[in-house]
Design an enzyme around this catalytic site. Structure first.
Site, PDB file in Angstrom:
ATOM      1  N   SER A  18      11.802   6.497  -3.217  1.00 19.15           N
ATOM      2  CA  SER A  18      11.016   8.522  -3.531  1.00 19.15           C
ATOM      3  C   SER A  18       9.363   8.357  -3.354  1.00 19.15           C
ATOM      4  CB  SER A  18      10.390   7.522  -5.052  1.00 19.15           C
ATOM      5  OG  SER A  18       9.878   6.234  -5.279  1.00 19.15           O
ATOM      6  N   ASN A 113       1.731  -0.409   4.400  1.00 13.89           N
ATOM      7  CA  ASN A 113       3.054  -0.352   4.096  1.00 13.89           C
ATOM      8  C   ASN A 113       2.061   0.111   2.722  1.00 13.89           C
ATOM      9  OD1 ASN A 113       5.281  -1.629   2.440  1.00 13.89           O
ATOM     10  ND2 ASN A 113       3.683  -3.603   1.499  1.00 13.89           N
ATOM     11  N   HIS A 115       1.058  -1.052  -1.791  1.00 10.89           N
ATOM     12  CA  HIS A 115       1.743  -2.201  -2.222  1.00 10.89           C
ATOM     13  C   HIS A 115       0.496  -1.732  -4.409  1.00 10.89           C
ATOM     14  CE1 HIS A 115       1.481  -6.157  -3.598  1.00 10.89           C
ATOM     15  NE2 HIS A 115       0.518  -6.124  -3.765  1.00 10.89           N
ATOM     16  N   SER A 142      -1.974   0.658  -2.889  1.00 11.37           N
ATOM     17  CA  SER A 142      -3.576   0.935  -1.812  1.00 11.37           C
ATOM     18  C   SER A 142      -2.326   0.961  -0.763  1.00 11.37           C
ATOM     19  CB  SER A 142      -3.840  -0.820  -1.133  1.00 11.37           C
ATOM     20  OG  SER A 142      -4.581  -1.597  -2.387  1.00 11.37           O
ATOM     21  N   ASP A 151      -0.018  -9.138   2.578  1.00 18.72           N
ATOM     22  CA  ASP A 151      -0.040  -8.172   1.828  1.00 18.72           C
ATOM     23  C   ASP A 151      -2.281  -8.566   2.137  1.00 18.72           C
ATOM     24  OD1 ASP A 151       1.704  -7.404   0.275  1.00 18.72           O
ATOM     25  OD2 ASP A 151       1.685  -7.985  -1.120  1.00 18.72           O
TER      26      ASP A 151
END
Length: 200
Positions: A18, A113, A115, A142, A151
């Site tokens: 998505s 990435n 998160h 984020s 992360d």
């Protein structure tokens, strides 16, 4: 911005894609968007997102992690596919593999990435349940550069949502996901501009 100037970007997925779809829509919908999504790769050959990407006219590939004896061999094969496609920037979008320091270092400053929390809060998994348990008033998502520490890389941009009375992890996750689809295209564009030295 001409196609030659756009940053060649790959999206790595494991599922339905998505967030990948939001990135493709942004890149294809605005001639001035600084990144071009030129490849979508999944570690799961049957991932639904591969069909979505192909329907949008984006090249797809699968590098099945189960076909390799260890994590590094898989990542070397993945890296080879990205380099063969002349990829400059990589966006993780529901890519359910923890990458080793070898791969992360190889793509340092060019690996993003998304998160589902307001980093540095709630690194790791189960972010929505943990946010509710902590009683925070705001939650969100984020986009950050990936570093070897999970992360913990520099944050590029965030989106916030209020935590509402009666929220459970599912309702909060749904509201955060809607903001992810706004945030990730914006943050990818910023990363692409930075890669080109701030040129818009």
């Amino acid at each position: 911005m001409s196609g030659a100037e756009k940053v060649r970007t790959a999206v790595l997925i494991s599922g339905r894609g998505s967030n990948m779809a939001s990135l493709i829509a942004a890149a294809q919908g605005d001639p001035a968007y600084p990144a071009a999504i030129t490849l979508v790769v999944s570690n799961r050959p049957g991932a639904g997102g591969l069909a979505r990407a192909a329907e949008a006219g984006v090249a797809t590939d699968a590098v099945d992690h189960k076909a390799f004896p260890d994590r590094e061999t898989f990542e070397r094969a993945l890296d080879a596919r990205l380099r063969a496609a002349e990829i400059e920037l990589v966006a993780l979008a529901g890519f359910m593999r923890v990458l080793t320091p070898w791969f992360v270092t190889r793509w340092e400053g060019r690996l993003l990435n998304i998160h589902p929390s307001l980093l540095p809060a709630f690194r790791g998994v189960d972010t929505h349940a943990r946010a509710l348990a902590a009683g925070v008033a705001e939650h969100g998502c984020s986009v950050h550069y990936v570093t070897p520490e999970l992360d913990a890389g520099p944050v590029i941009d965030r989106e916030t949502v209020p935590v509402l009375p009666g929220d459970d992890a599912a309702t909060l996750a749904e509201r955060v996901l809607a903001r992810e689809h706004v945030l990730y295209p914006r943050a990818l564009a910023e990363a692409a501009r930075r890669l080109r030295g701030g040129q818009s």
